[in-house]
Design a protein around this motif. Sequence first.
Motif, PDB file in Angstrom:
ATOM      1  N   UNK A 121       0.840  -1.206   0.000  1.00 59.21           N
ATOM      2  CA  UNK A 121       0.000   0.000   0.000  1.00 59.21           C
ATOM      3  C   UNK A 121       0.870   1.249   0.000  1.00 59.21           C
ATOM      4  N   UNK A 122       1.950   1.232   0.775  1.00 60.11           N
ATOM      5  CA  UNK A 122       2.866   2.369   0.789  1.00 60.11           C
ATOM      6  C   UNK A 122       3.398   2.683  -0.599  1.00 60.11           C
ATOM      7  N   UNK A 123       3.660   1.665  -1.377  1.00 61.51           N
ATOM      8  CA  UNK A 123       4.217   1.865  -2.719  1.00 61.51           C
ATOM      9  C   UNK A 123       3.171   2.300  -3.731  1.00 61.51           C
ATOM     10  N   UNK A 124       1.905   1.963  -3.489  1.00 62.82           N
ATOM     11  CA  UNK A 124       0.889   2.138  -4.534  1.00 62.82           C
ATOM     12  C   UNK A 124      -0.137   3.225  -4.259  1.00 62.82           C
ATOM     13  N   UNK A 125      -0.320   3.628  -3.027  1.00 65.81           N
ATOM     14  CA  UNK A 125      -1.417   4.537  -2.684  1.00 65.81           C
ATOM     15  C   UNK A 125      -1.251   5.903  -3.344  1.00 65.81           C
ATOM     16  N   UNK A 126      -2.381   6.485  -3.740  1.00 60.87           N
ATOM     17  CA  UNK A 126      -2.369   7.802  -4.380  1.00 60.87           C
ATOM     18  C   UNK A 126      -2.352   8.938  -3.370  1.00 60.87           C
ATOM     19  N   UNK A 127      -2.638   8.641  -2.104  1.00 60.98           N
ATOM     20  CA  UNK A 127      -2.676   9.674  -1.067  1.00 60.98           C
ATOM     21  C   UNK A 127      -1.556   9.416  -0.055  1.00 60.98           C
ATOM     22  N   UNK A 128      -1.283  10.375   0.835  1.00 63.81           N
ATOM     23  CA  UNK A 128      -0.309  10.119   1.899  1.00 63.81           C
ATOM     24  C   UNK A 128      -0.737   8.936   2.767  1.00 63.81           C
ATOM     25  N   UNK A 129       0.216   8.075   3.083  1.00 68.57           N
ATOM     26  CA  UNK A 129      -0.028   6.915   3.947  1.00 68.57           C
ATOM     27  C   UNK A 129       0.793   7.097   5.219  1.00 68.57           C
ATOM     28  N   UNK A 130       0.136   6.987   6.363  1.00 70.24           N
ATOM     29  CA  UNK A 130       0.809   7.150   7.644  1.00 70.24           C
ATOM     30  C   UNK A 130       0.894   5.802   8.334  1.00 70.24           C
ATOM     31  N   UNK A 131       2.116   5.408   8.669  1.00 70.84           N
ATOM     32  CA  UNK A 131       2.377   4.145   9.344  1.00 70.84           C
ATOM     33  C   UNK A 131       2.488   4.423  10.839  1.00 70.84           C
ATOM     34  N   UNK A 132       1.657   3.751  11.644  1.00 65.10           N
ATOM     35  CA  UNK A 132       1.583   4.007  13.083  1.00 65.10           C
ATOM     36  C   UNK A 132       1.997   2.747  13.839  1.00 65.10           C
ATOM     37  N   UNK A 133       2.949   2.890  14.760  1.00 60.21           N
ATOM     38  CA  UNK A 133       3.395   1.749  15.564  1.00 60.21           C
ATOM     39  C   UNK A 133       2.449   1.538  16.742  1.00 60.21           C
ATOM     40  N   UNK A 134       2.306   0.314  17.171  1.00 63.17           N
ATOM     41  CA  UNK A 134       1.585   0.061  18.414  1.00 63.17           C
ATOM     42  C   UNK A 134       2.356   0.716  19.548  1.00 63.17           C
ATOM     43  N   UNK A 135       1.713   1.633  20.256  1.00 64.26           N
ATOM     44  CA  UNK A 135       2.390   2.368  21.316  1.00 64.26           C
ATOM     45  C   UNK A 135       3.187   3.551  20.830  1.00 64.26           C
ATOM     46  N   UNK A 136       3.244   3.789  19.506  1.00 63.31           N
ATOM     47  CA  UNK A 136       4.047   4.881  18.978  1.00 63.31           C
ATOM     48  C   UNK A 136       3.296   6.164  18.746  1.00 63.31           C
ATOM     49  N   UNK A 137       1.960   6.124  18.752  1.00 65.03           N
ATOM     50  CA  UNK A 137       1.175   7.332  18.545  1.00 65.03           C
ATOM     51  C   UNK A 137       1.186   8.177  19.803  1.00 65.03           C
ATOM     52  N   UNK A 138       1.391   9.467  19.658  1.00 64.74           N
ATOM     53  CA  UNK A 138       1.472  10.346  20.813  1.00 64.74           C
ATOM     54  C   UNK A 138       0.077  10.624  21.349  1.00 64.74           C
ATOM     55  N   UNK A 139      -0.217  10.279  22.612  1.00 62.65           N
ATOM     56  CA  UNK A 139      -1.553  10.507  23.138  1.00 62.65           C
ATOM     57  C   UNK A 139      -1.828  11.977  23.367  1.00 62.65           C
ATOM     58  N   UNK A 140      -3.130  12.323  23.419  1.00 65.16           N
ATOM     59  CA  UNK A 140      -3.506  13.706  23.681  1.00 65.16           C
ATOM     60  C   UNK A 140      -3.006  14.133  25.052  1.00 65.16           C
TER      61      UNK A 140
END
Length: 285
Positions: A121-140
């Motif tokens: 999907x990263x190679x083919x998607x027409x829009x920005x693709x965001x890869x999120x790690x488990x535990x890597x997203x910054x909480x509010x």
Amino acid sequence: MNGPVVVGFDGSPESLAATDWAAREARRRELPLELLQAWPWPKTDVLGTDEAIRWSRQRLAAREAELRAELAGTEVGSAHVPEDPVEALTAAGRDATVLALGSRGLGTVHGFLVGSVSQQVLRRAACPVVLVRAGGAEPDGKAVRDVVVGVGLAHPCDGLLAFAFEAAALRSARLRIVHGWQPPLGSEYLSATAVEGTERDLSAVDRDLLDALAAPWRDRFPQVDATAELVHAAAADALVDASATAGLVVVGRRVRRRPFGPHLGPVAHAAVHHVGCPVAVVPYD
């Protein structure tokens, strides 16, 4: 673009992290949020398939209900489609503003494990693709961290900088524009004095090019504190090192018409495998 924020969901911890990130992004951008669960086996004549499909639909509906309760005022929807995940996510990316995917944690070679679906999907998607790690997203509620974008100087990258500046503006974050610079091949055979002079002259040229690249975007986003950094290192190393203080790393994927299909460049490859915070891969011409 005013398409939805789309996130791939399969019930794994990685996809839960991705839905958390996508929910915040949809709220920031004031866009609808869509959860997409692709079921690659449309046939139901295999023992246990009906029950598995029913359970996966229930899991998706529960996550949708949770996010709808959290995101008052934001449209939240979901879809369970009997299609190959790569095809379904790539198709969704044609109309999406952003596509979010989960990624597993560190592997045995001290890099992140990026599954085959995410890689395709990263190679083919027409829009920005965001890869999120488990535990890597910054909480509010935590301090805002920098947005870091890696740029090259050989080709225009307006789409990349547009995404990075907008991401920084939405987060009220500082933007670091990073360009890895190395002396030209063959300079190691020059005298120390000649090397110093050559590096000084060439880096000054790249510094001017980097400032010129950033100037129109600084004018367009005056609210963003943007710094342009010329780093004496390989481009991939410079970006990975800069990610240590980042909440989001943005890297480009040039859209090329190649006989063997689209691919990630070495800098994007390094970012998606070795950066711990969410990584946005932005296609641009």
